[in-house]
Scaffold this motif. Structure first.
Motif: not given
Length: 253
Positions: A165-177
């Protein structure tokens, strides 16, 4: 308890070697040095409790993931979107659930000394960490927003293990599954993101310090490439370096 010297009492308090009963006895000791030591001790205990409570609150996203059976939780953050010079740097870090980083917070709120101390502890105790670095030429080609996504994705993709699971600061990463949470002000709300912000900040500061050695007139070691008055005056006097972002104002003009 036989009367001890103030120095001995301070040492015991520093090492938390006194029982509640002994502390009660000390509170009846009229020596000013003892009373001051006790006051400082309780102040330290209260501060430690505040840090523990803050840390516990910042672990809420991680605990939610662990409760769902997810183990490798990646915190992701970046540094360097605003400067006129140098790369944007992202860090991805998987923390050991058993680690404890009291006082961890957004890297921008910390002194350099404190950041570097946390940086070393995180690197020593993390399960894994990695960086994504996108240089100024790519930033000029794709814009800073897309460059930030690229840096974050690169950081995740170069980890030595697959995230849960990813916890991202205020972004989305569309190319990661991977499943993820995008958290506004995540570096203040998640221990993992705060850790990533520290790693990224220390990494980028080192890059800018190295650039300062090559171009000392621009004071990159102190301004980290931001458009300070001294930096803008240096551009007027000496022109731009190969590391300046040509798509950024005022260089764009």
């Amino acid at each position: 308890m036989p009367q001890k010297s103030v120095k001995e009492i301070k040492q015991w308090l520093a090492e938390n070697k006194l029982s509640d009963q002994e502390l009660q006895q000390l509170s009846e000791d009229n020596r000013k040095g003892v009373q001051l030591a006790i006051k400082q001790y309780y102040k330290k205990i209260e501060r430690e409790k505040q840090l523990h409570d803050q840390y516990n609150e910042m672990m809420s996203y991680e605990r939610k993931c662990y409760a769902q059976g997810k183990e490798l939780i990646v915190g992701i953050d970046e540094v360097g979107r605003g400067p006129l010079v140098g790369p944007v740097v992202a860090a991805a870090v998987i923390l050991d659930p058993a680690s404890y980083f009291p006082g961890i917070d957004d890297s921008k709120k910390m002194s350099r000394q404190k950041r570097e101390a946390f940086d070393q502890q995180i690197k020593d105790e993390a399960i894994a960490y990695s960086f994504g670095i996108i240089d100024n030429e790519m930033i000029d080609q794709v814009n800073i927003y897309q460059a930030t996504i690229k840096a974050m994705e690169q950081a995740v993709q170069t980890l030595p293990c697959q995230p849960d699971h990813l916890l991202i600061d205020a972004m989305t990463l569309p190319h990661l599954p991977y499943s993820f949470d995008s958290i506004i002000k995540g570096d203040q709300k998640s221990v993992s993101i705060a850790a990533a912000s520290i790693l990224a900040k220390v990494k980028r500061d080192q890059i800018m310090s190295d650039l300062h050695q090559e171009f000392p007139n621009y004071q990159f070691d102190s301004n980290q490439g931001y458009g300070t008055k001294a930096h803008l005056e240096a551009i007027e006097q000496y022109g731009i370096t190969p590391y300046h972002r040509k798509s950024f104002a005022p260089i764009k003009k």
